[in-house]
Design an enzyme around this catalytic site. Structure first.
Site, short mmCIF file in Angstrom:
data_model
loop_
_atom_site.label_atom_id
_atom_site.label_comp_id
_atom_site.label_asym_id
_atom_site.label_seq_id
_atom_site.Cartn_x
_atom_site.Cartn_y
_atom_site.Cartn_z
N ASP A 147 48.19 -14.81 57.30
CA ASP A 147 49.54 -14.25 57.18
C ASP A 147 50.57 -15.14 57.85
OD1 ASP A 147 48.41 -13.50 59.71
OD2 ASP A 147 50.06 -12.10 59.99
N GLU A 214 47.69 -11.37 61.93
CA GLU A 214 47.84 -11.86 63.30
C GLU A 214 49.28 -11.74 63.77
OE1 GLU A 214 48.77 -14.86 66.43
OE2 GLU A 214 49.53 -14.71 64.38
#
Length: 511
Positions: A147, A214
């Site tokens: 991400d 994350e």
């Protein structure tokens, strides 16, 4: 006159004695400071040797052709084109982008997906297991995340190229995620693909965990993957995540490259301050509006920074050895004397200053939606990065004391984590990393220094599974490129990316 002299003479002697002893004390102090300073050098613990045909797998010295380098670069470019933006508490956000990215990985690295066992965690989290030949050895774990942070509309016009175009130009790959963290994820897959092609068989098992959130706390990615591993009773020799890197021209007075390895990271906490009252017309304000109350609270907090603690800055400076400026070495070698004035003698480099204390960063403010209405509710979000030695509760208590206003409420905003444990620089994991760096760069003298991570990583969620947890991505960054982390014009040099893959290959060959 003679009688007066005889009276005054005895009074002078104690003064000269005092001056004498003061001078002796100053000389002793200077001697102690100098001895401590010249002894302030990290011991060499890494075994250095030139790799030979008999002690290293051919993978470690594998080099790509120009055609292969172009293909590798284009794959990272393509990876950037998937806008895998994670959203806090919304695991389904940008689902198509994440699904497309995973499908792209399967198509680009079929050998990896076919040769390693794969467990999918919450659909987009990927956990690979490469079985080692010696079951008596503890496995290792390598982390990355797919991400990225969003690009605000207000910033898009400042980008030289569209943030998700993955443009390759003038030796750089441009786009959101180029640094954080798709270069690491793709670099691992490139190295792993080469290792499988070269028939590498690691002695110890290797796990690769690629989380999908994350940037927003890791709830569905790293936290869930770590639980899955813990439920199986799996622990690790060491863990390596993103984070620190090789600097070039960024450490004051050192022109050469310096490799930074993160042995731990600061804690993460955001606090929401809220003040409430009746809304009303701005023509008849109270003595202190909710917006003013919140502004006063924020000002009080920022005006009182946390105390300096040079413990972790000192380990970094010590790792630089004689290359560090003399004044910095003297300060760090004699912290008992200089810590109170550290703010005045340490360079005002944000990354370095942030290793000295728990930091305070107001990031979000909210009041009325229009300029002539008194806000019934005003709030502020303050982000703290907590230095080991402090804690979440200490930060909350200190914040409450500084605000000293019962009308302002305090609550934790989003996810929070305590500072990590600090891993040893004399451990097997650190030694392997340091030696892999030296051999990749073919530089036996490069300075390798531990530097606590000032940002948060997924590694903190796996801390209970290992005694050794490190952060290093193998990329070389400059003052220009390092600003791309969560910023405008994120990019990575093509040569730096290829070099990081060679580092990963070298590391894999040692396991």
């Amino acid at each position: 006159m003679d009688s007066l002299s005889s009276f005054s003479h005895p009074k002078r002697k104690p003064r000269w004695l005092l001056v004498k002893w003061l001078l002796i004390g100053v000389l002793i102090l200077i001697t102690v400071l100098l001895i401590n300073t010249y002894r302030f050098t990290a011991p060499e613990t890494v075994t250095r040797h030139k790799p030979t045909e008999t002690n290293i797998h051919p993978l470690a010295t594998y080099s790509v052709t120009d055609e292969e380098a172009v293909a590798i670069t284009e794959r990272l470019s393509k990876a950037i084109q998937f806008p895998t933006v994670s959203v806090r508490n919304h695991p389904e956000a940008n689902k198509e982008a994440f699904a497309g990215f995973t499908q792209f990985l399967e198509q680009s690295y079929p050998q990896v997906f076919q040769s390693l066992s794969l467990t999918r965690i919450n659909e987009h989290g990927l956990l690979f297991h490469w079985q080692g030949s010696n079951p008596s050895l503890k496995p290792v774990l390598f982390l990355s995340h797919s991400d990225v942070v969003p690009v605000p509309e207000s910033q898009r016009s400042q980008w030289t190229y569209p943030p998700f175009a993955g443009v390759i130009d003038q030796g750089f790959i441009h786009g959101r995620g180029a640094l954080d963290d798709k270069a690491s994820l793709m670099g691992w897959l490139e190295a792993l693909n080469t290792a499988l092609t070269a028939n590498l068989q690691p002695a110890r098992s290797i796990y690769f965990a690629f989380g999908q959130d994350e940037e927003v706390g890791g709830q569905y990615g790293a936290i869930s993957i770590a639980k899955h591993l813990a439920d199986q009773g799996i622990t690790f020799e060491f863990i390596l995540d993103e984070g620190s890197y090789i600097t070039e021209g960024m450490v004051p007075n050192i022109k050469e490259r310096v490799a930074l390895i993160g042995p731990g990271e600061k804690g993460y906490l955001s606090l929401k301050l809220t003040a409430k009252s009746d809304a009303g017309h701005s023509s008849k304000p109270p003595k202190l509006t909710t917006a003013g109350r919140i502004a006063k609270a924020v000002a009080n907090i920022q005006a009182n920074p946390f105390p300096v603690d040079l413990t972790y800055t000192a380990t970094f400076v010590k790792g630089l050895g004689d290359e560090a400026p003399f004044v910095q070495r003297m300060v760090m070698a004699n912290r008992w004397l200089f810590e109170p004035i550290a703010d005045y003698v340490i360079p005002a480099i944000p990354e370095l200053q942030a290793t000295m204390r728990t930091t305070i960063a107001p990031t979000m403010l909210q009041g009325s939606d229009v300029d002539n209405v008194l806000p019934g509710l005003s709030s502020a979000i303050i982000n703290f990065r907590i230095l080991p030695g402090d804690s979440i509760q200490k930060v909350i208590d200190r914040t409450r004391t500084l605000i000293d206003d019962p009308e302002v409420t305090i609550e934790i905003y989003g996810n929070a984590s305590e500072p990590s444990r600090i891993s040893s620089t004399e451990s097997s994991g650190y030694q392997i990393l340091a030696q892999s760096i030296r051999e990749t760069l073919n530089d036996d003298t490069i300075k390798i220094a531990p530097m606590i991570m000032i940002g948060a990583t997924d590694a903190r969620h796996y801390e209970h599974l290992t005694e050794q947890s490190y952060r290093f991505i193998g990329l070389t960054l400059t003052k220009e490129t390092v600003n791309g982390f969560h910023g405008v014009n994120e990019k990575i040099g093509v040569e730096s990316y290829l070099e990081s893959i060679r580092f990963y290959q070298r590391l894999l060959s040692k396991l």
